[in-house]
Enzyme design. Sequence first.
Site, mmCIF file in Angstrom:
data_model
loop_
_atom_site.group_PDB
_atom_site.id
_atom_site.type_symbol
_atom_site.label_atom_id
_atom_site.label_comp_id
_atom_site.label_asym_id
_atom_site.label_seq_id
_atom_site.Cartn_x
_atom_site.Cartn_y
_atom_site.Cartn_z
ATOM 1 N N THR A 172 -21.810 -39.989 -51.971
ATOM 2 C CA THR A 172 -21.438 -39.162 -53.120
ATOM 3 C C THR A 172 -21.186 -37.725 -52.682
ATOM 4 O O THR A 172 -20.186 -37.104 -53.078
ATOM 5 C CB THR A 172 -22.550 -39.211 -54.189
ATOM 6 O OG1 THR A 172 -22.755 -40.564 -54.590
ATOM 7 C CG2 THR A 172 -22.184 -38.367 -55.401
ATOM 8 N N PHE B 120 -27.527 -43.603 -43.130
ATOM 9 C CA PHE B 120 -28.929 -43.192 -43.184
ATOM 10 C C PHE B 120 -29.118 -41.769 -42.637
ATOM 11 O O PHE B 120 -28.296 -40.910 -42.900
ATOM 12 C CB PHE B 120 -29.820 -44.214 -42.480
ATOM 13 C CG PHE B 120 -29.721 -45.588 -43.084
ATOM 14 C CD1 PHE B 120 -29.953 -45.795 -44.435
ATOM 15 C CD2 PHE B 120 -29.375 -46.682 -42.310
ATOM 16 C CE1 PHE B 120 -29.849 -47.058 -45.004
ATOM 17 C CE2 PHE B 120 -29.270 -47.956 -42.872
ATOM 18 C CZ PHE B 120 -29.508 -48.135 -44.213
ATOM 19 N N PHE C 104 -30.508 -34.204 -59.069
ATOM 20 C CA PHE C 104 -30.740 -35.314 -59.995
ATOM 21 C C PHE C 104 -31.228 -34.732 -61.321
ATOM 22 O O PHE C 104 -31.851 -33.662 -61.349
ATOM 23 C CB PHE C 104 -31.776 -36.294 -59.425
ATOM 24 C CG PHE C 104 -31.203 -37.242 -58.398
ATOM 25 C CD1 PHE C 104 -31.000 -38.572 -58.703
ATOM 26 C CD2 PHE C 104 -30.856 -36.788 -57.136
ATOM 27 C CE1 PHE C 104 -30.469 -39.453 -57.759
ATOM 28 C CE2 PHE C 104 -30.325 -37.645 -56.189
ATOM 29 C CZ PHE C 104 -30.135 -38.990 -56.499
ATOM 30 N N LYS D 84 -25.573 -39.909 -50.110
ATOM 31 C CA LYS D 84 -24.821 -39.356 -48.976
ATOM 32 C C LYS D 84 -23.312 -39.552 -49.143
ATOM 33 O O LYS D 84 -22.529 -38.632 -48.919
ATOM 34 C CB LYS D 84 -25.317 -40.001 -47.679
ATOM 35 C CG LYS D 84 -24.646 -39.525 -46.406
ATOM 36 C CD LYS D 84 -25.510 -39.746 -45.187
ATOM 37 C CE LYS D 84 -26.179 -41.093 -45.171
ATOM 38 N NZ LYS D 84 -25.234 -42.224 -45.201
ATOM 39 N N TRP E 16 -22.248 -35.291 -58.378
ATOM 40 C CA TRP E 16 -22.342 -36.499 -59.213
ATOM 41 C C TRP E 16 -21.943 -36.156 -60.650
ATOM 42 O O TRP E 16 -21.189 -36.892 -61.287
ATOM 43 C CB TRP E 16 -23.772 -37.053 -59.185
ATOM 44 C CG TRP E 16 -23.890 -38.411 -59.837
ATOM 45 C CD1 TRP E 16 -23.855 -39.635 -59.230
ATOM 46 C CD2 TRP E 16 -24.044 -38.667 -61.241
ATOM 47 N NE1 TRP E 16 -23.968 -40.633 -60.158
ATOM 48 C CE2 TRP E 16 -24.088 -40.072 -61.411
ATOM 49 C CE3 TRP E 16 -24.150 -37.855 -62.370
ATOM 50 C CZ2 TRP E 16 -24.231 -40.681 -62.651
ATOM 51 C CZ3 TRP E 16 -24.285 -38.466 -63.614
ATOM 52 C CH2 TRP E 16 -24.327 -39.858 -63.747
ATOM 53 N N ARG F 162 -17.062 -45.509 -44.543
ATOM 54 C CA ARG F 162 -17.186 -46.920 -44.219
ATOM 55 C C ARG F 162 -16.879 -47.774 -45.445
ATOM 56 O O ARG F 162 -16.963 -47.313 -46.578
ATOM 57 C CB ARG F 162 -18.618 -47.235 -43.744
ATOM 58 C CG ARG F 162 -19.003 -46.602 -42.434
ATOM 59 C CD ARG F 162 -20.461 -46.867 -42.112
ATOM 60 N NE ARG F 162 -21.346 -46.252 -43.089
ATOM 61 C CZ ARG F 162 -22.639 -46.540 -43.215
ATOM 62 N NH1 ARG F 162 -23.188 -47.457 -42.433
ATOM 63 N NH2 ARG F 162 -23.379 -45.927 -44.107
ATOM 64 N N ALA G 259 -26.209 -48.769 -39.980
ATOM 65 C CA ALA G 259 -26.775 -47.785 -39.047
ATOM 66 C C ALA G 259 -28.172 -48.144 -38.586
ATOM 67 O O ALA G 259 -28.642 -47.611 -37.588
ATOM 68 C CB ALA G 259 -26.789 -46.401 -39.683
ATOM 69 N N LYS H 16 -28.219 -52.040 -53.213
ATOM 70 C CA LYS H 16 -27.368 -50.878 -53.466
ATOM 71 C C LYS H 16 -26.481 -51.014 -54.698
ATOM 72 O O LYS H 16 -26.269 -50.051 -55.430
ATOM 73 C CB LYS H 16 -26.483 -50.613 -52.237
ATOM 74 C CG LYS H 16 -27.199 -49.909 -51.108
ATOM 75 C CD LYS H 16 -26.204 -49.370 -50.096
ATOM 76 C CE LYS H 16 -26.884 -48.437 -49.108
ATOM 77 N NZ LYS H 16 -25.924 -47.845 -48.170
#
Length: 555
Positions: A73, A301, A381, A71, A409, A94, A273, A105
């Site tokens: 990214t 999220f 991906f 998200k 990405w 954030r 969140a 993460k």
Amino acid sequence: MAQLSDLDIANKATLQPISDIAEKAGIDANALEQYGHYKAKIDINQIKRREQKGKVVLVTAMSPTPAGEGKSTVTVGLSDALNHLKHNVMVALREPALGPTFGIKGGATGGGYAQVLPMEDINLHFNGDFHAITTANNALSAFIDNHIHQGNQLNIDQRRIEWKRVLDMNDRALRNVVVGLGGPTQGVPREDGFNITVASEIMAILCLARGIKDLKEKISKITIGYTTDKKPVTVADLKVEGALAMILKDAIKPNLVQTIEGTPALVHGGPFANIAHGCNSILATETARDLADIVVTEAGFGSDLGAEKFINIKAREAGFEPSAVVVVATIRAIKMHGGVAKDNLKEENVAALNDGIVNLERHVDNVRKYGLEPVVALNAFVHDTDKEIEFVKNWANTHNVKLALTEVWEKGGQGGVELANEVLDVIQQPQSFKHLYDLQTPLEEKIETIVKTIYGGSKVTFSSKAEKQLQQFKANGWNHFPICMAKTQYSFTDDANKLGAPEDFEITIRELEAKTGAGFIVALTGSIMTMPGLPKEPAALNMDVTDDGKAVGLF
């Protein structure tokens, strides 16, 4: 040839001096407080206010896999794509928390060629905001315990102190502790506990405050506990709101950094969140709206958590409406919701897509319930197959959903141009925005509205403790506050294992927390924890620092 890691890509990027980024953004030199060559804070009092503020694009997501769906990214890549198309744009994100960085993460500054930089600094301490928030939070704990030790003039019931200490780390051993042991000179013994810093009400207040004055007023309204006759005790009663605000006087200033492609970025605040309201600061978003025509921001999220709180808490408090909403989806997440085990998500499975697409569909429908038209960003991906991509595209066409294959990405802003054009199309259309509930609706009805309208549930069950708290909160005059649901991010239910789009289920509210300074009521569901633990093999196992001081293993 080995694939470059996010950190490798970040280290190879050429950063522009932060003064050049500020000039590009229209920030006067007098407003810039540099933290080295590539980071700065902004004195918001030196920013010229625009009558016609920039439009807000919110980026949310479907229910994620444990690794997340990119998200941040997509948020960064979309901003770079809009910049590429010659639009005046800023991104507002954030700040990453150290706990998740060392846990699962590994970092939270985007990925690949869609990152905010300097990635290493932002993920590790940054400009000290989280340390200031932790210090302010724990200073309040010290003031509370000192007040009790010095005679307890406020008649605080040490069994009913709600305020907990915090730490910016996942540390399950600190969830429940006892303080004040060691005799009459060491403090009054009582039960206490730690939350993670991002769950602190001080964090929420910093992200919802409009300036120092508002910050101080909100801090003064924090309910720290209750007297022996069950009356609320606030920070104003302790008379320490000024001291706490002083600790935060620099942390309240938004942080300016840049994307790999030089798009100005404000990174400020970081409530979770799933246990807090999940949005960057109002000050950063509003400052960006004074500087740019389009502001791209994200909420943690999925639409059931961050986006719901963005709309019903943050946007309501700030007084703006989002002009477009992007829902990030991935083929791997859709397959997971279709029943595929996490270890098999790289294998082609169109049948699982057919079963799991209901999760994405509900998130899309949720956005439409606010009178907003969603755009799905299918975040690509390398293991996605042509057949799988074609299936999702056909689903979007059949359901009249705007969708763009997003390759930020791999390609940076250029990989987000299709998404940017879809977003620009939505921005130019009239929206019929509305909040989910009215603030004057009773607390339990607000909770039921969220559960039934956004989650797809059929019933809310309140524990006996939560029932008593509802009555107490109403008696204290807190019925008008919005709701901040603390719920697993992996499911619409309060059970992380129930994937897809379940229906006709019950949500159990086990406990309520009154965040009277931040101005919302937290409803804790299921087994959600405000102090997470580390996984069996935390990301920290792969982290190191070289002899010349360079980080290794951030991703």
